[in-house]
Motif scaffolding. Sequence first.
Motif, mmCIF file in Angstrom:
data_model
loop_
_atom_site.group_PDB
_atom_site.id
_atom_site.type_symbol
_atom_site.label_atom_id
_atom_site.label_comp_id
_atom_site.label_asym_id
_atom_site.label_seq_id
_atom_site.Cartn_x
_atom_site.Cartn_y
_atom_site.Cartn_z
ATOM 1 N N LEU A 158 0.641 -1.064 -0.312
ATOM 2 C CA LEU A 158 -0.333 -0.079 0.514
ATOM 3 C C LEU A 158 1.298 1.086 0.038
ATOM 4 O O LEU A 158 1.505 1.304 1.119
ATOM 5 C CB LEU A 158 -1.271 0.037 1.064
ATOM 6 N N PHE A 159 0.954 1.550 -0.984
ATOM 7 C CA PHE A 159 1.624 3.412 -1.042
ATOM 8 C C PHE A 159 0.758 4.594 -1.610
ATOM 9 O O PHE A 159 -0.092 4.309 -2.191
ATOM 10 C CB PHE A 159 2.994 3.123 -2.544
ATOM 11 N N THR A 160 1.128 5.616 -0.497
ATOM 12 C CA THR A 160 0.476 6.410 -0.066
ATOM 13 C C THR A 160 0.489 8.472 -0.920
ATOM 14 O O THR A 160 2.230 7.758 -0.943
ATOM 15 C CB THR A 160 0.191 6.544 0.963
ATOM 16 N N TYR A 161 0.411 8.833 -1.989
ATOM 17 C CA TYR A 161 1.114 9.540 -2.638
ATOM 18 C C TYR A 161 0.084 10.902 -2.431
ATOM 19 O O TYR A 161 -0.288 10.855 -2.352
ATOM 20 C CB TYR A 161 1.522 8.832 -3.802
ATOM 21 N N PRO A 162 1.069 12.207 -2.651
ATOM 22 C CA PRO A 162 0.556 13.736 -2.815
ATOM 23 C C PRO A 162 -1.008 13.206 -3.906
ATOM 24 O O PRO A 162 -1.972 14.177 -3.480
ATOM 25 C CB PRO A 162 1.432 14.126 -2.536
ATOM 26 N N GLY A 163 -0.594 13.190 -5.075
ATOM 27 C CA GLY A 163 -1.876 13.338 -5.675
ATOM 28 C C GLY A 163 -0.265 13.491 -7.245
ATOM 29 O O GLY A 163 0.510 14.317 -7.320
#
Length: 287
Positions: free
Chosen positions: A157-162
């Motif tokens: 699961l990777f989160t990123y700003p946009g």
Amino acid sequence: MRMHNADETCGIAQAAVVLGDWWNVLVLREIARGQVRFDALAAGIGLSRNVLTERLGRLVASGVLHRRLYQRRPVRYEYVLTDAGLALLPLLVAMQDWGDRWMLGDGTHTATAAEDSAEHTRVHALPGTRLPDDLQLPGIQGTDLPVVSPEAAATVLFTYPGTGIDWGEPSIPGAEGCTLENRLFRDAWPEFRRAGVDVRGVSTQLPHEQAEFARAEEIPYPLLSDEAQQLAAALRLPTFRAAGRLRHKRLLLIIDTERTVRQALFPITDIPHAVKEGLRLAADCTR
């Protein structure tokens, strides 16, 4: 709580009835993290049973929580967020974001974190944390999807700003590279699948924004929208505000089939290395 008559039509004053109490805020924080039963709440907050009973009663009366029966003999309830309670999650995350930047940090506006920061400590304490069972986020196909793949042996699961964001000048440190990151995961997708590992990308962008990007870049894995800050609240993930909304800082979590975080990478300064490391760590979970 008594209020001055002038406050009867003030939304801030009415919200302060719920959030102006220290213990109420911490109770909501823990419930957002999946601690929905009385004993777990008492242990997690360190609150006496009498005080916790009183605060839970207030939050139920305010329409923020709902009591749900889970055991009949003896009768036991768990406490879940109502629609009104779910609508408070962005406010809780905004409080955390403000506290991280101005109370626990030096006020620097950044999408990354120093190794001696509170955010770094919090993320690296996540291994061993289990995600709430019912946590799902909107996907680009218009339906909610589980944050953890129900079929794969492990999930990255990777989160990123946009993606597709003009951060302006000067750019925000740590915010750029989201398109590159998605392309690298896309290109490595066959290797992830051969290892029995699934991938999910999460940002606070709207599903239709993510869908447009996924079509243009031919992204094969799910992109999930945390617009309502459910994942951010559940794991107390670091955020920053830019281009009109709170955004996830870039990090990577390895999650096993029991929905438990096994590894956390943060901050991510070398995106190609993080993608390769994510594959290696996730593959280790499948053995």
